[in-house]
Scaffold this motif. Structure first.
Motif, mmCIF file in Angstrom:
data_model
loop_
_atom_site.group_PDB
_atom_site.id
_atom_site.type_symbol
_atom_site.label_atom_id
_atom_site.label_comp_id
_atom_site.label_asym_id
_atom_site.label_seq_id
_atom_site.Cartn_x
_atom_site.Cartn_y
_atom_site.Cartn_z
ATOM 1 N N LEU A 78 47.549 96.454 -18.344
ATOM 2 C CA LEU A 78 48.704 95.857 -17.687
ATOM 3 C C LEU A 78 48.559 94.334 -17.652
ATOM 4 C CD1 LEU A 78 51.350 96.133 -16.072
ATOM 5 C CD2 LEU A 78 49.971 96.355 -13.993
ATOM 6 N N LEU A 79 47.380 93.861 -17.299
ATOM 7 C CA LEU A 79 47.166 92.411 -17.242
ATOM 8 C C LEU A 79 47.228 91.801 -18.644
ATOM 9 C CD1 LEU A 79 44.432 92.038 -14.462
ATOM 10 C CD2 LEU A 79 46.899 91.668 -14.285
ATOM 11 N N ALA A 80 46.799 92.560 -19.646
ATOM 12 C CA ALA A 80 46.888 92.050 -21.023
ATOM 13 C C ALA A 80 48.357 91.893 -21.427
ATOM 14 C CB ALA A 80 46.154 92.980 -21.989
ATOM 15 N N ILE A 81 49.205 92.818 -20.996
ATOM 16 C CA ILE A 81 50.644 92.672 -21.280
ATOM 17 C C ILE A 81 51.180 91.451 -20.546
ATOM 18 C CG2 ILE A 81 52.943 93.713 -20.997
ATOM 19 C CD1 ILE A 81 51.577 96.479 -21.218
ATOM 20 N N LEU A 82 50.770 91.317 -19.279
ATOM 21 C CA LEU A 82 51.283 90.201 -18.466
ATOM 22 C C LEU A 82 50.754 88.847 -18.931
ATOM 23 C CD1 LEU A 82 51.240 91.789 -14.895
ATOM 24 C CD2 LEU A 82 53.229 91.284 -16.333
ATOM 25 N N GLY A 86 56.198 73.701 -18.757
ATOM 26 C CA GLY A 86 55.114 73.656 -19.738
ATOM 27 C C GLY A 86 53.753 74.032 -19.171
ATOM 28 N N ILE A 87 53.737 74.982 -18.233
ATOM 29 C CA ILE A 87 52.440 75.416 -17.704
ATOM 30 C C ILE A 87 52.101 76.806 -18.246
ATOM 31 C CG2 ILE A 87 52.570 74.035 -15.593
ATOM 32 C CD1 ILE A 87 53.268 76.781 -14.193
ATOM 33 N N ALA A 88 50.790 77.096 -18.279
ATOM 34 C CA ALA A 88 50.338 78.369 -18.834
ATOM 35 C C ALA A 88 50.735 79.519 -17.915
ATOM 36 C CB ALA A 88 48.826 78.334 -19.002
ATOM 37 N N GLY A 89 51.093 80.655 -18.508
ATOM 38 C CA GLY A 89 51.419 81.838 -17.718
ATOM 39 C C GLY A 89 50.141 82.490 -17.223
ATOM 40 N N ASP A 90 50.107 82.813 -15.935
ATOM 41 C CA ASP A 90 48.923 83.451 -15.376
ATOM 42 C C ASP A 90 49.251 84.910 -15.053
ATOM 43 O OD1 ASP A 90 46.348 83.661 -13.938
ATOM 44 O OD2 ASP A 90 47.680 83.913 -12.226
ATOM 45 N N PRO A 91 48.454 85.855 -15.578
ATOM 46 C CA PRO A 91 48.794 87.270 -15.389
ATOM 47 C C PRO A 91 48.834 87.721 -13.921
ATOM 48 C CG PRO A 91 46.694 87.029 -16.578
ATOM 49 C CD PRO A 91 47.304 85.674 -16.470
ATOM 50 N N ILE A 92 47.971 87.165 -13.069
ATOM 51 C CA ILE A 92 47.985 87.592 -11.665
ATOM 52 C C ILE A 92 49.238 87.056 -10.952
ATOM 53 C CG2 ILE A 92 46.769 87.507 -9.442
ATOM 54 C CD1 ILE A 92 45.360 89.287 -11.409
ATOM 55 N N THR A 93 49.627 85.830 -11.284
ATOM 56 C CA THR A 93 50.859 85.287 -10.694
ATOM 57 C C THR A 93 52.058 86.116 -11.154
ATOM 58 O OG1 THR A 93 49.836 83.111 -10.784
ATOM 59 C CG2 THR A 93 52.194 83.167 -10.343
ATOM 60 N N ARG A 94 52.025 86.531 -12.413
ATOM 61 C CA ARG A 94 53.115 87.365 -12.911
ATOM 62 C C ARG A 94 53.106 88.740 -12.237
ATOM 63 N NH1 ARG A 94 52.772 85.878 -19.295
ATOM 64 N NH2 ARG A 94 54.029 83.976 -19.257
ATOM 65 N N LEU A 95 51.904 89.252 -11.968
ATOM 66 C CA LEU A 95 51.814 90.520 -11.236
ATOM 67 C C LEU A 95 52.389 90.336 -9.832
ATOM 68 C CD1 LEU A 95 50.814 93.468 -10.998
ATOM 69 C CD2 LEU A 95 48.558 92.573 -10.390
ATOM 70 N N ALA A 96 52.105 89.188 -9.212
ATOM 71 C CA ALA A 96 52.640 88.908 -7.876
ATOM 72 C C ALA A 96 54.166 88.909 -7.896
ATOM 73 C CB ALA A 96 52.111 87.568 -7.363
#
Ligand code: ATP
Ligand code: MG
Length: 394
Positions: A208-212, A256-266
């Motif tokens: 899931l985190l790899a997708i995010l 222009g900031i990097a996507g963070d998987p945990i923030t996306r999970l939030a």
């Protein structure tokens, strides 16, 4: 698409050439992600090799050529060769003997085709010979790659029954490479999704985190929800949360900031601390990720005003994430290094203060320092003097 791997930096690596010499060129084929990504002109993360040699033989031949090895997964045929530039996993050809949806019992094989047949998608079952760089393609992977089709090798239902994690792998590769959808695969994933309940939560979380972590996971995550796949692993996500993810990805892009998987999970969870905690526990997230997820869950609509103070109190990852989730510009914080209060307890003691008063005074100075937006040492000394003189007055 080419029948040969284009020559790139990694195909010319001398440490790989030494490995090939040690094992014999006829006994080595590069396989999986390295071949797929090179054919797409993408950078390659790690290189995997397949070989008909048995693991003991791989170890012996490497030893004779002074290549160090680690028997990382010797039971299922994987030896890691510690080469100069990076470790390379060398795995003996295998075929599945039995499967139960969670793990497979494998036997070593001698045919490349058998090894290819147990892999998940046609684009992941391409092999390249060293030296000639000729491609072995048993299941039409080259054609699928050119069309950006993520297609199961064989019947999707059967392949998912063998290993339920392939549902999430399908969506991950689809999000990464997919152009058109494969209806048969989508239907099979939707139908068999409940089976994912039997998977280890760590493996589910990793996928899931790899997708995010992909550049834009939102359309795929939205489809996973409507097809009933996401609810099996993340029932907390509703349409409002899908919209929140879309807004977050848009904010990341525009700033222009990097996507963070945990923030996306939030973004995919209602902003409630207990929900963040329970999801972190359910997905067996690391302590660091759990803390970040719960910090992000505590977000309030008025955030963004005291962003630096938040970064100081809760860590800049949480502060950046909360700003991005609110659609606000976090670039200032990305650049900002969280400072330390330029004052030690010992200095307060030197002024004749003792006991619990020391940390109390330290906290008072810190609070004013934060409120004044983290001024330098000189100002902190002034603040301390002011606080000391009010103490003597009272
Ligand atoms: P990535 O760039 O994400 O690492 P990858 O293709 O290298 O992509 P891995 O998960 O590292 O993916 O796996 C390496 C290879 O092993 C895959 O390309 C695929 O051939 C095979 N593989 C991995 N997991 C499975 C699985 N669950 N079922 C079948 N084959 C798998
Ligand atoms: Mg890989």
């Amino acid at each position: 698409m080419a029948e040969r791997l284009p020559d790139t930096d990694w195909t010319q690596r001398s440490d790989l050439a030494a490995l090939v010499d040690a094992l014999g060129a006829e006994n080595v084929r590069w396989v999986g992600g390295a071949v797929r990504d090179t054919l797409l002109g993408l950078p390659v993360k790690d290189i995997d090799a397949a070989t008909p040699l048995l693991p003991e033989d791989v170890i012996e031949r490497c030893k004779a050529a002074s290549i160090r090895t680690v028997p990382t997964g010797i039971d299922h045929g994987t030896i890691t060769a510690l080469l100069d530039e990076s470790p390379v996993e060398v795995t003996t050809l295998r075929h599945d003997v039995s499967t139960d949806g969670r793990r497979a019992t494998v036997a070593f094989a001698s045919e490349w085709r058998d090894d290819a047949a147990r892999r998940d998608f046609t684009i992941n079952a391409l092999y390249a010979a060293p030296h000639t760089l000729e491609i072995l393609d048993y299941f039409g992977g080259l054609e699928d790659l050119a069309a950006r089709r993520v297609r199961f090798i064989g019947d999707p239902h059967q392949r998912i029954r063998e290993d339920h994690l392939r549902i999430l792998r399908y969506y991950r590769f689809q999000a990464r490479f997919g152009a058109a959808l494969d209806e048969a695969a989508e239907d099979a994933c939707a139908q068999l999704a409940p089976m994912m309940k039997g998977l280890s939560r760590e493996r589910v979380a990793m996928e899931l985190l790899a997708i995010l972590a992909l550049p834009d996971p939102a359309p795929t995550i939205a489809r996973m929800r409507t097809r009933g796949v996401l609810p099996v692993i993340l029932p907390e996500t509703g349409t409002a949360q899908i919209a929140a993810l879309e807004r977050l990805v848009a904010a990341e892009r525009s700033y222009g900031i990097a996507g963070d998987p945990i923030t996306r999970l939030a973004a995919l969870l209602p902003p409630v601390e207990t929900i963040g905690e329970s999801v972190a526990a359910r997905l067996r997230l690391s302590r660091k990720h759990r803390d970040l997820l719960t910090c992000l869950a505590r977000r309030q609509p008025e955030d963004g005003t005291a962003a630096r103070a938040l970064a100081y109190r809760e860590g800049s990852e949480c502060a950046i994430g909360r700003l991005a989730l609110a659609g606000e510009d976090p670039r200032d914080l990305v650049e900002w290094e969280v400072p330390e209060l330029p004052l030690k307890g010992g200095e307060i003691v030197e002024h004749g203060i003792s006991g619990p008063d020391v940390s109390k005074l330290l906290r008072t100075v810190e609070t004013r320092w934060i409120a004044e937006n983290f001024p330098g040492r000189n100002r902190v000394e002034e603040i301390l003097q002011e606080e000391l003189s009010t103490r003597t007055k009272s």
